[in-house]
Motif scaffolding. Structure first.
Motif, mmCIF file in Angstrom:
data_model
loop_
_atom_site.group_PDB
_atom_site.id
_atom_site.type_symbol
_atom_site.label_atom_id
_atom_site.label_comp_id
_atom_site.label_asym_id
_atom_site.label_seq_id
_atom_site.Cartn_x
_atom_site.Cartn_y
_atom_site.Cartn_z
ATOM 1 N N TYR A 28 -9.562 1.843 -4.329
ATOM 2 C CA TYR A 28 -8.886 0.562 -4.519
ATOM 3 C C TYR A 28 -7.612 0.785 -5.331
ATOM 4 O O TYR A 28 -7.433 1.830 -5.966
ATOM 5 C CB TYR A 28 -9.793 -0.454 -5.215
ATOM 6 N N TYR A 43 -8.326 -3.982 -2.593
ATOM 7 C CA TYR A 43 -9.029 -3.042 -1.723
ATOM 8 C C TYR A 43 -8.614 -3.330 -0.287
ATOM 9 O O TYR A 43 -8.589 -4.480 0.155
ATOM 10 C CB TYR A 43 -10.551 -3.167 -1.831
ATOM 11 N N SER A 100 -7.730 -6.751 3.840
ATOM 12 C CA SER A 100 -7.736 -6.389 2.424
ATOM 13 C C SER A 100 -8.206 -7.565 1.587
ATOM 14 O O SER A 100 -8.221 -8.719 2.043
ATOM 15 C CB SER A 100 -6.336 -5.949 1.967
#
Length: 358
Positions: A28, A43, A100
């Motif tokens: 991340y 992430y 994401s």
């Protein structure tokens, strides 16, 4: 004794079955923003398929299964999540390739003293992939892909490929209409800004032919290749070249091109969350393909409106004198699609669920 041994084997097997696969650490992104008074976490799934994580990360699924921890000057400051941020059931979420999840977290959410705000920081996020067992497949996992379709080198062959594009688009539109309870066969709505003369269209007009002819689906491929086709018409280029550019412009979103501009150029049609093809390209190619048979669309296309921006210019947006009210929250967090963007970070009140940035 034999019975006790059997019980031991059963218990060992149960322990192995319940433990599941070993959690896989995920990478991340962490950005400290002292000027904005907080940090950003993000992430992104860069794998080739779905990844499952807890939906309440970073408020959970951190070190020891708890929240993430900010580490400053040898001290640890766990994130103090509000009640709404912690998931209690059905917490595993599937994330598709390229998606994401990001959050902007203020220092106050960690209880960080003001005198440490400018100190170097690290984060203990411990994000791991969870088991996907029991979760439903994402729509993207069920999307269909066509075989590779040859573009060909004659007008008739290009029109045959165009007919496949239209059939693929028609199927998606019918399916979408049925799910939404909409009528099939009506006049399609369109965004005038993407028609010739609109601001989105005009933003690409000044690009050179080499920049317009990039076959990747991103950055307005449908607009770029339509502009090339219009230039072909102005230059008096062969009809074949114009038809090829219009075919690329008319491709359904997420379609791929192989051996672009080569002797074996082919297209592969793919379903995606976006449906619909570029109306100007569809209308123009329909007209060029008419000698080889009518290419049917599921909706009646507004082909007579292609020059609507010339006949009825779009009015410029009116300036607003409304000043947005300042946020009343003090401890705040924002969920964002891209916390790494170079922009001023805004925080949303932690007293209610955070909103996802567009």
């Amino acid at each position: 004794m034999r019975r006790l041994k059997m019980i031991g084997l059963v218990l060992a097997a149960f322990a192995l079955a319940s433990s599941g696969p070993t959690p896989t650490p995920l990478t991340y992104q962490f950005i400290d923003r002292p000027d904005d008074g907080g940090i950003s976490l993000k992430y992104e799934n860069t794998s080739n398929g779905a990844v499952c994580i807890r939906g309440d990360w970073p408020f959970n699924s951190g070190p020891g299964g708890g929240p993430v921890v900010l580490e400053v000057a040898g001290r640890r400051f766990p994130l103090r999540p509000p009640e709404w941020a912690v998931c209690k059931k059905n917490c595993t979420e599937r994330m598709w390739t390229g998606t994401s999840r990001g959050w902007n977290l203020p220092y106050t959410a960690f209880g960080l003293p003001e005198d440490l705000a400018s100190a170097p920081k690290t984060i203990d996020g411990s994000l791991v992939a969870a088991s996907c067992k029991g979760t439903k497949p994402l729509p993207e996992e069920l999307f269909k892909t066509s075989e590779w379709i040859s573009v060909g080198s004659t007008e008739n062959q290009i029109c045959a490929a165009f007919r496949q594009v239209t059939l693929w688009d028609n199927r998606d539109r019918v399916s979408y209409a049925h799910k939404g309870g909409d009528r099939v066969g009506g006049v399609q709505d369109y965004d005038r800004e993407q028609f010739p003369g609109g601001s989105i269209y005009n933003s690409l007009v000044a690009l050179s032919d080499s920049k317009l002819s990039e076959p990747a689906e991103t950055n307005g491929r449908y607009l770029r290749f339509y502009i090339l086709a219009e230039r072909d018409k102005t230059k008096g280029t062969s009809t074949i070249d114009r038809m090829r550019h219009l075919l690329v412009s008319a491709l359904t979103p997420a379609s791929d091109i192989r051996d672009f501009d080569g002797p074996n150029e082919s297209i592969q049609l793919k379903q995606s969350r976006s449906i619909g093809t570029y109306i100007p390209a569809m209308c123009s190619l329909q007209a060029l393909c008419r000698p080889y048979g009518v290419v049917q669309t599921v909706n009646k296309l507004p082909c007579g409106d292609l020059n609507i921006n010339t006949s009825s210019p779009i009015s410029p947006p009116q300036a607003s004198n409304v000043v947005p009210e300042a946020s009343q929250g003090t401890t705040v967090v924002t969920r964002t699609a891209d916390p790494g963007a170079d922009r001023k970070v805004s925080w949303t009140s932690m007293s209610e669920p955070a909103s996802t940035a567009p």
